[in-house]
Every structure is written in structure tokens, then in C-alpha cells.
Design a protein around this motif. Sequence first.
Motif, PDB file in Angstrom:
ATOM      1  N   PHE A   1       0.824  -1.199   0.000  1.00 42.75           N
ATOM      2  CA  PHE A   1       0.000   0.000   0.000  1.00 42.75           C
ATOM      3  C   PHE A   1       0.871   1.268   0.000  1.00 42.75           C
TER       4      PHE A   1
ATOM      5  N   ASP B   1      -4.337 -12.639  -7.092  1.00 41.78           N
ATOM      6  CA  ASP B   1      -4.929 -11.362  -6.643  1.00 41.78           C
ATOM      7  C   ASP B   1      -6.400 -11.542  -6.261  1.00 41.78           C
TER       8      ASP B   1
ATOM      9  N   PRO C   1      -6.710 -10.388  -2.239  1.00 38.53           N
ATOM     10  CA  PRO C   1      -6.759  -9.060  -2.869  1.00 38.53           C
ATOM     11  C   PRO C   1      -5.664  -8.135  -2.335  1.00 38.53           C
TER      12      PRO C   1
ATOM     13  N   PRO D   1      -3.915  -4.635  -1.115  1.00 41.64           N
ATOM     14  CA  PRO D   1      -4.489  -3.524  -0.360  1.00 41.64           C
ATOM     15  C   PRO D   1      -4.758  -2.362  -1.303  1.00 41.64           C
ATOM     16  N   ARG D   2      -5.794  -1.585  -1.000  1.00 35.03           N
ATOM     17  CA  ARG D   2      -6.109  -0.451  -1.858  1.00 35.03           C
ATOM     18  C   ARG D   2      -5.691   0.846  -1.193  1.00 35.03           C
ATOM     19  N   ALA D   3      -5.032   1.738  -1.968  1.00 36.22           N
ATOM     20  CA  ALA D   3      -4.565   3.009  -1.413  1.00 36.22           C
ATOM     21  C   ALA D   3      -5.759   3.882  -1.049  1.00 36.22           C
ATOM     22  N   LYS D   4      -5.727   4.464   0.157  1.00 39.00           N
ATOM     23  CA  LYS D   4      -6.809   5.361   0.569  1.00 39.00           C
ATOM     24  C   LYS D   4      -6.490   6.787   0.166  1.00 39.00           C
TER      25      LYS D   4
END
Length: 284
Positions: A182, A269, A273, A275-278
Amino acid sequence: MTAPGSSTPFPARIGLGTWEMGVSAAQRSREIAALTHALDIGYRLLDTAEMYADGGAERIIGGALQAFGAARRAQLYIVSKVLPGNASRRGSVRACEASIDRMGCDYLDLYLLHWPGRHAFTETLRGFEQLLRRGLIRRFGVSNLDIDELQDWLRAQNSLGLAATTHCNQLYYCTEVRGIEFQLLPYQRAHAIATMAYSPLGRGALVRHPLLVQLGRERGVSAAQIALAWCLREPDVVAIPKSVVPARIEENLAAAQLRLDPAELARIDQAFPPPRAKRPLEMV
Ligand SMILES: NC(=O)c1ccc[n+]([C@@H]2O[C@H](COP(=O)([O-])OP(=O)(O)OC[C@H]3O[C@@H](n4cnc5c(N)ncnc54)[C@H](OP(=O)(O)O)[C@@H]3O)[C@@H](O)[C@H]2O)c1
């Protein structure tokens, strides 16, 4: 062996972990034999810590080094770590001397702060500086620092005006623990800090994961090799799986030759999954 300052951060993509070695006297000769086998088949990067079995893992390495031969010491890249409680200026120096003594290895290629503790980073760094000056360590780094801690560490390093800089952050990284992707991984890249993935097999659990087993079957390799090849898909990441079983030690090393294709990576993936950038990475 990679020359200091060269663009490859480590001499190998796969190293050997040693956590839980040296715990039982009854296992000593088996563990030394396993490590000796690892060195015989080409492992050159060894990871240990004063914490592991209270110095016991370092003694196992010492046993294997005797068989390997002191004259060949320079072929190896040995990493150890100081416990946070010992990481004062003097404590770091003493702890490092004791680690070297247990292994009989003359110097460490890389010395890490195991995780942050009560001692100020500047004190630990002053200890590391002394060790560098005395030739007892070749490089220094950290482990388990999150991004805020790493920023503090680098501020401390810069405030001391050290000639050397932080070589690596050793972190938990495997298919099911991807948090570092991330912010930390991009930040480390921007600061030329290498990443060493510990517990790349999820402490052994990933070798039974159905998707990794399936992917392994399709390729004619093991789930462990898929898990390791996944870590190594990032060219600047190295992994340090631990095993005391000769066949697994061989299998893990061979994973360095395995390249996963985009379809395989996409299936991983989906199961794990990323991590998604906030917030945008430029803000880091
Ligand atoms: N910096 C830190 O805070 C930190 C934290 C944890 C670990 N580490 C370092 O990273 C190293 C690796 O992490 P880890 O030991 O936690 O876990 P790991 O390497 O992810 O997994 C080790 C476990 O997997 C088994 N194993 C290894 N290869 C296998 C294979 N090919 N097939 C099936 N099972 C296999 C091992 O058993 P057998 O031995 O019986 O094969 C052991 O139980 C440690 O040894 C240590 O050096 C550092």
C-alpha cells in the motif's frame, strides 16, 4: 557476492530463515546438517537473530559454518538482529559482538534492529555506526518498521550525518499479508531501501492453500514454490523461507527460477486481494 553499492541489494533472491532452530538440543545435529546441506546446494544468504532460541539459532549457524570452512566466509551473506531491549548504543555493540561470537563469523553482512523499542533510534544508530567503523558489520537496517517509524528512523539517521544509509527493512510479506504494498514498499523504493520478505510461506500455512496447491499442480511445482515465486515477482524483493527438511530446502531454492505469468498472478490477486490506497501515494 554483490559488491557494496551495486544495484542488486542482496547476493541471492532466496535465503534461509532460522527462527525455531536451536531450540532443542536433540535437534542440533539434524539442524546443522540441514544448514550444511543448504550451503552445499548454494544458499548464500542466512537470516537469524539473537532472539531465536536465545542465541541457539546463531549457534546452529556456527556449527554449519565450521563445516563450510572459515576460508569461505566471504561467500556468505549473514544477517542478524538486535533485540529492541538491547538496542542502546553500547547494548547494540555488545549484542552484535555476542552474535558474531556465537556464529564464529568475524562480521555480519547486515545487522538489523528487530523491531522498535524503548531506545531512541539515534542511540541504536550510534551503536551501528561504531560497529561499521570497527568492521563488525558491513551494512545496517531495520525490521518491522511501519512507514511512520521508518520516516522517524531516517530522520534520526540524517540527523547524525552517517556516511552509510539504511540498507533494508525486513517485513512480513506473503500472499495473505500484503499490507506493505500500500505505502511502505513504494516509500522504500523511493529511498533505496531494500525489502526482505519474512514468513513468505505464511509460517507454513500457505503450502496447504487450495489455490496455491492447484497452481502448483498445473505447473508441476509445489504450493510453496508458487508462494515464493509470488514474493519474487517484485524484482527488488528477496524471501527467506525457513526449513530444516533437505528436500524442502532444495525446493525453496529452486523457486527463484520460477516466473508466474499474468494470468496466474491475477488468480492470486483474486484469492488474496491487494491492499487499496486510501490516498495518493504522492502524499506519502
Ligand atoms: N524480522 C522478523 O520479525 C521475523 C519474523 C518472522 C520470521 N523472520 C525470519 O524469516 C524466516 C522465515 O519465516 P518463518 O520461519 O516465520 O516462516 P516461513 O518461512 O513462512 O515458514 C516456515 C514453515 O514452513 C515449513 N516449510 C518450509 N518450506 C516448506 C516447503 N517447501 N513445504 C512445506 N513446508 C515448508 C517449515 O517447516 P520445516 O522446517 O519442518 O520444513 C516451517 O514450519 C524466519 O525463519 C526468520 O529467519 C523474521
